[in-house]
Scaffold this active site. Structure first.
Site, PDB file in Angstrom:
ATOM      1  N   TYR A 147       0.836  -1.209   0.000  1.00 22.33           N
ATOM      2  CA  TYR A 147       0.000   0.000   0.000  1.00 22.33           C
ATOM      3  C   TYR A 147       0.872   1.260   0.000  1.00 22.33           C
ATOM      4  O   TYR A 147       0.678   2.153  -0.826  1.00 22.33           O
ATOM      5  CB  TYR A 147      -0.901  -0.022   1.232  1.00 22.33           C
ATOM      6  CG  TYR A 147      -1.925   1.094   1.297  1.00 22.33           C
ATOM      7  CD1 TYR A 147      -2.885   1.252   0.293  1.00 22.33           C
ATOM      8  CD2 TYR A 147      -1.946   1.986   2.362  1.00 22.33           C
ATOM      9  CE1 TYR A 147      -3.831   2.267   0.367  1.00 22.33           C
ATOM     10  CE2 TYR A 147      -2.898   2.996   2.441  1.00 22.33           C
ATOM     11  CZ  TYR A 147      -3.834   3.129   1.442  1.00 22.33           C
ATOM     12  OH  TYR A 147      -4.776   4.132   1.516  1.00 22.33           O
ATOM     13  N   GLY A 207      -0.722  -4.648  20.580  1.00 17.87           N
ATOM     14  CA  GLY A 207       0.400  -4.114  21.348  1.00 17.87           C
ATOM     15  C   GLY A 207      -0.123  -3.651  22.699  1.00 17.87           C
ATOM     16  O   GLY A 207      -1.121  -4.171  23.208  1.00 17.87           O
TER      17      GLY A 207
END
Ligand code: UDP
Length: 319
Positions: A147, A207
């Site tokens: 991307y 995370g």
């Protein structure tokens, strides 16, 4: 009087479809081209009986011509990490081949042109907040590169057509945007959290949730596109909301807005996930007089009905 005719590639996508609505409201005639890889018919269903609206199902990775147009809005591309990871090759193709073809249409008809680029051009930024003059910190071979590099190439082709062929181009760098029509399963943080809260499931924070994003409500974002489309600025312009949240703060806000008691579940951070992201919008403010008006909590409330309906529809078809 003949209406001005706009082409919107990727017009059945989240942002593309809102752009089609906005252009129709400004009395454009709109031809929407989409191959429905990640775009959805449901996003444009409400325009089906609109005389000034036309949908053409087509893959712009092949040369195409939809007749005379006065403006090309090139928005075709998978755009969420889940979508562009699944469709990596198509993402690279539409950013490269698709961009050449969209620019060829603009060149042929002497049409103006605006292309959607992305904050991903800055990669995992070492400069914060990100100004348009920052060149970025991008991993050219990592999982996000399909991307990031496609969009950086899109910008390069666009500037080349501007410089070599004098095409009247504009480039918008879009930061995280949310609102109605976000696809429930696009894996974006707002869609995931809203869906999870509505289902009473834990919110998945990747995370430790200290990474930041700055979220722009879709109507503000579209207002920025329209203003840029009317300007003569050829270099990239950031359009995004500069109020920055950690992902954990975003999760807590979703729980508050939903009145939800869902827990937070921590999951591994994806590779190359940018640690921080916030646009410097000085350029958009001064050049376009643009300012986002809707802050995250208000925008989440405005999106609630859409997500409720979408989750209910998904639950009923799953039965
Ligand atoms: N994210 C998360 N939980 C999710 C989905 C995303 O914690 O269920 C995080 C993701 O790791 C990233 C941020 O939210 O740090 C924004 O992710 P998104 O996929 O919306 O877009 P990105 O800004 O990464 O392109």
């Amino acid at each position: 009087m003949n209406k001005q005719r706009a082409l919107v590639t990727g017009g059945a996508g989240f942002l593309g479809s809102h752009l089609c609505d906005a252009l129709l409201a400004e009395s454009w005639s709109v031809v929407c081209v989409d191959n429905l890889l990640t775009g959805r018919q449901a996003n444009i269903d409400h325009l089906r009986n609109e005389a000034a609206f036309e949908f053409v199902e087509k893959d712009i990775c092949r040369p195409f011509d939809v007749g005379r147009v006065d403006y090309v809005f090139h928005f075709a591309s998978p755009a969420s990490p889940v979508d562009y990871t699944e469709h990596g090759i198509e993402t690279l193709q539409v950013g490269s081949l698709g961009t050449f073809h969209a620019l060829d249409v603009a060149k042929k008809y002497n049409a103006k042109y605006l292309v959607s680029s992305t904050s991903e051009c800055y990669g995992d930024p070492l400069e914060h907040p990100q100004k348009e003059t920052y060149w970025g910190n991008v991993n050219s071979i990592g999982p996000r590169s399909v991307y990031d590099e496609a969009k950086r190439f899109t910008e390069a082709v666009t500037m080349a057509y501007h410089r070599y062929h004098k095409v009247d181009t504009r480039i918008v760098r879009i930061f995280n945007t949310y609102g109605p029509r976000l696809q429930l399963n696009d894996g974006r943080v707002v869609s995931n959290f809203m869906k999870q809260a509505l289902r009473g499931e834990p919110l998945t924070v990747y995370g430790n949730g200290s990474q930041t994003r700055s979220f722009c409500y879709v109507s503000d974002e579209i207002d920025g596109f329209l203003r840029l489309s009317k300007s003569n600025e050829h270099l990239p312009v950031n359009i995004g909301n500069p109020t920055e949240f950690t992902i954990l703060e975003c999760a807590r806000l979703v729980l508050k807005v939903m009145g939800s008691k869902s827990k937070i579940a921590y999951e591994p951070l994806p590779q190359d996930d940018p640690k921080q992201r916030r646009p410097d919008i000085t350029k958009a403010r001064t050049l376009l007089g643009w300012e986002p008006k809707i802050q995250l909590e208000a925008g989440l409330r405005l999106s609630l009905d859409y997500f409720r309906t979408a989750v209910a529809a998904e639950t009923s078809t799953a039965k």
